[in-house]
Design a protein around this motif. Structure first.
Motif, PDB file in Angstrom:
ATOM      1  N   SER A  67       2.156  46.599 -30.096  1.00 55.03           N
ATOM      2  CA  SER A  67       2.208  46.101 -28.968  1.00 55.03           C
ATOM      3  C   SER A  67       3.394  44.534 -28.456  1.00 55.03           C
ATOM      4  O   SER A  67       3.829  44.586 -27.584  1.00 55.03           O
ATOM      5  N   ASP A  68       2.615  44.284 -29.071  1.00 54.15           N
ATOM      6  CA  ASP A  68       2.594  42.327 -29.143  1.00 54.15           C
ATOM      7  C   ASP A  68       4.115  41.607 -30.153  1.00 54.15           C
ATOM      8  O   ASP A  68       4.432  40.786 -30.074  1.00 54.15           O
ATOM      9  N   MET A  69       5.432  43.026 -30.559  1.00 55.66           N
ATOM     10  CA  MET A  69       5.938  42.108 -31.693  1.00 55.66           C
ATOM     11  C   MET A  69       7.484  42.456 -30.817  1.00 55.66           C
ATOM     12  O   MET A  69       8.470  41.153 -30.879  1.00 55.66           O
ATOM     13  N   SER A  70       7.418  42.057 -29.342  1.00 57.33           N
ATOM     14  CA  SER A  70       8.909  42.073 -28.623  1.00 57.33           C
ATOM     15  C   SER A  70       7.933  40.905 -27.880  1.00 57.33           C
ATOM     16  O   SER A  70       7.478  40.742 -26.921  1.00 57.33           O
ATOM     17  N   THR A  71       8.493  39.612 -27.455  1.00 59.86           N
ATOM     18  CA  THR A  71       8.258  38.643 -27.257  1.00 59.86           C
ATOM     19  C   THR A  71       9.156  37.267 -27.896  1.00 59.86           C
ATOM     20  O   THR A  71      10.015  37.782 -28.297  1.00 59.86           O
ATOM     21  N   ASN A  72       8.907  36.419 -26.249  1.00 58.96           N
ATOM     22  CA  ASN A  72       9.695  34.861 -26.846  1.00 58.96           C
ATOM     23  C   ASN A  72       9.075  33.904 -27.203  1.00 58.96           C
ATOM     24  O   ASN A  72       7.418  33.703 -27.152  1.00 58.96           O
ATOM     25  N   TYR A  73       9.395  32.986 -27.930  1.00 56.23           N
ATOM     26  CA  TYR A  73       8.820  31.667 -28.308  1.00 56.23           C
ATOM     27  C   TYR A  73      10.095  30.754 -28.398  1.00 56.23           C
ATOM     28  O   TYR A  73      10.946  30.857 -28.459  1.00 56.23           O
ATOM     29  N   VAL A  74       9.490  29.711 -27.403  1.00 60.40           N
ATOM     30  CA  VAL A  74      10.606  28.453 -27.300  1.00 60.40           C
ATOM     31  C   VAL A  74      10.409  27.619 -27.924  1.00 60.40           C
ATOM     32  O   VAL A  74       8.820  26.775 -27.885  1.00 60.40           O
ATOM     33  N   ASP A  75      10.617  26.775 -29.489  1.00 61.85           N
ATOM     34  CA  ASP A  75      10.690  25.413 -29.618  1.00 61.85           C
ATOM     35  C   ASP A  75      11.020  24.455 -29.751  1.00 61.85           C
ATOM     36  O   ASP A  75      12.156  24.130 -29.771  1.00 61.85           O
ATOM     37  N   VAL A  76       9.653  23.109 -28.489  1.00 62.28           N
ATOM     38  CA  VAL A  76      10.265  22.411 -27.760  1.00 62.28           C
ATOM     39  C   VAL A  76      11.225  21.257 -28.218  1.00 62.28           C
ATOM     40  O   VAL A  76      12.231  20.762 -28.439  1.00 62.28           O
ATOM     41  N   ALA A  77      10.239  20.918 -29.456  1.00 68.95           N
ATOM     42  CA  ALA A  77      11.033  20.015 -30.455  1.00 68.95           C
ATOM     43  C   ALA A  77      12.297  20.371 -30.811  1.00 68.95           C
ATOM     44  O   ALA A  77      13.088  19.195 -30.877  1.00 68.95           O
ATOM     45  N   THR A  78      12.871  20.892 -30.706  1.00 65.64           N
ATOM     46  CA  THR A  78      13.668  21.686 -31.898  1.00 65.64           C
ATOM     47  C   THR A  78      14.901  22.372 -30.966  1.00 65.64           C
ATOM     48  O   THR A  78      16.477  22.505 -31.073  1.00 65.64           O
ATOM     49  N   GLY A  79      14.789  22.297 -29.676  1.00 65.46           N
ATOM     50  CA  GLY A  79      15.646  22.958 -28.862  1.00 65.46           C
ATOM     51  C   GLY A  79      15.678  24.716 -29.089  1.00 65.46           C
ATOM     52  O   GLY A  79      17.035  25.329 -28.551  1.00 65.46           O
ATOM     53  N   VAL A  80      14.986  25.484 -29.607  1.00 69.98           N
ATOM     54  CA  VAL A  80      15.202  26.954 -30.400  1.00 69.98           C
ATOM     55  C   VAL A  80      14.711  27.826 -29.181  1.00 69.98           C
ATOM     56  O   VAL A  80      13.564  27.605 -29.787  1.00 69.98           O
ATOM     57  N   THR A  81      15.188  28.710 -28.905  1.00 72.46           N
ATOM     58  CA  THR A  81      14.570  30.227 -28.242  1.00 72.46           C
ATOM     59  C   THR A  81      14.576  31.168 -29.079  1.00 72.46           C
ATOM     60  O   THR A  81      15.355  32.077 -29.880  1.00 72.46           O
ATOM     61  N   TYR A  82      13.535  31.748 -29.745  1.00 72.77           N
ATOM     62  CA  TYR A  82      13.036  33.110 -30.589  1.00 72.77           C
ATOM     63  C   TYR A  82      12.942  34.081 -29.848  1.00 72.77           C
ATOM     64  O   TYR A  82      11.723  34.237 -28.855  1.00 72.77           O
ATOM     65  N   THR A  83      12.992  35.014 -29.729  1.00 67.07           N
ATOM     66  CA  THR A  83      13.439  36.442 -28.887  1.00 67.07           C
ATOM     67  C   THR A  83      13.731  37.345 -30.463  1.00 67.07           C
ATOM     68  O   THR A  83      14.572  37.836 -30.951  1.00 67.07           O
ATOM     69  N   SER A  84      11.989  38.582 -30.420  1.00 64.68           N
ATOM     70  CA  SER A  84      12.016  39.379 -31.266  1.00 64.68           C
ATOM     71  C   SER A  84      11.992  40.623 -29.952  1.00 64.68           C
ATOM     72  O   SER A  84      11.523  40.767 -29.441  1.00 64.68           O
ATOM     73  N   SER A  85      12.890  42.322 -30.655  1.00 60.80           N
ATOM     74  CA  SER A  85      12.652  42.968 -30.398  1.00 60.80           C
ATOM     75  C   SER A  85      12.642  44.217 -30.573  1.00 60.80           C
ATOM     76  O   SER A  85      12.865  44.146 -31.931  1.00 60.80           O
ATOM     77  N   ILE A  86      12.355  45.469 -30.680  1.00 62.47           N
ATOM     78  CA  ILE A  86      11.624  46.571 -31.714  1.00 62.47           C
ATOM     79  C   ILE A  86      12.069  47.369 -30.963  1.00 62.47           C
ATOM     80  O   ILE A  86      12.147  47.429 -29.500  1.00 62.47           O
ATOM     81  N   GLU A  87      12.930  48.269 -32.156  1.00 61.65           N
ATOM     82  CA  GLU A  87      13.155  50.093 -31.384  1.00 61.65           C
ATOM     83  C   GLU A  87      12.647  50.482 -32.879  1.00 61.65           C
ATOM     84  O   GLU A  87      12.813  50.217 -33.898  1.00 61.65           O
ATOM     85  N   ARG A  88      12.386  51.470 -32.022  1.00 56.67           N
ATOM     86  CA  ARG A  88      12.222  52.909 -33.254  1.00 56.67           C
ATOM     87  C   ARG A  88      13.004  53.024 -33.567  1.00 56.67           C
ATOM     88  O   ARG A  88      14.370  53.408 -32.990  1.00 56.67           O
ATOM     89  N   VAL A  89      13.088  53.295 -34.907  1.00 55.61           N
ATOM     90  CA  VAL A  89      13.816  54.304 -35.985  1.00 55.61           C
ATOM     91  C   VAL A  89      13.129  55.733 -36.755  1.00 55.61           C
ATOM     92  O   VAL A  89      12.173  55.485 -37.305  1.00 55.61           O
ATOM     93  N   ALA A  90      14.412  56.813 -36.494  1.00 58.07           N
ATOM     94  CA  ALA A  90      14.247  57.514 -37.578  1.00 58.07           C
ATOM     95  C   ALA A  90      14.759  57.967 -38.056  1.00 58.07           C
ATOM     96  O   ALA A  90      15.712  58.642 -38.108  1.00 58.07           O
TER      97      ALA A  90
END
Length: 130
Positions: free
Chosen positions: A65-88
């Protein structure tokens, strides 16, 4: 009269030699500047990849439930975004693997004057807890 004429040629040769030297030094300075810019871009790219790997490992360990998230690294100016999708996936016996997910992590950053993205896709097996 011969001495004054010779002095003029030496001055002309000296001006030509100094001009050629100045052109060479300016060319070297431009090359050094370009190589420093490329080195900075490669350093940032390396930092982004290390951050991407770290963020991926951190998100992969979280509950589903917590795998889809965002994080902004202010020091490097990079935005990390994760998303999850079910695979059958269906096995050779016809069973469906329902606890398999595709985790996608995207790093968005500015390199030079362009916005760029790096992404990683990983399959994650998270069985349902009973």
């Amino acid at each position: 009269m011969l001495g004054s004429s010779s002095g003029g040629y030496i001055l002309l040769e000296l001006i030509i030699a100094l001009s050629m030297f100045a052109i060479g030094v300016l060319g070297l300075a431009q090359t050094l500047n370009t190589s420093m810019e490329v080195a900075n871009i490669l350093n940032k790219d390396q930092r982004v990849r290390i951050g991407l790997r770290s963020f991926l490992e951190e998100v992969r360990r979280k509950p589903l439930s917590d795998m889809s998230t965002n994080y902004v690294d202010v020091a490097t100016g990079v935005t990390y975004t994760s998303s999850i999708e079910r695979v059958a996936l269906t096995t050779t016996r016809g069973e469906v693997l329902s606890d398999l997910y595709n985790l996608k992590v995207v790093a968005t950053f500015v390199a030079g004057s362009e916005q760029q993205e790096e992404s990683v896709d990983v399959y994650v097996y998270k069985p349902a807890t009973r």
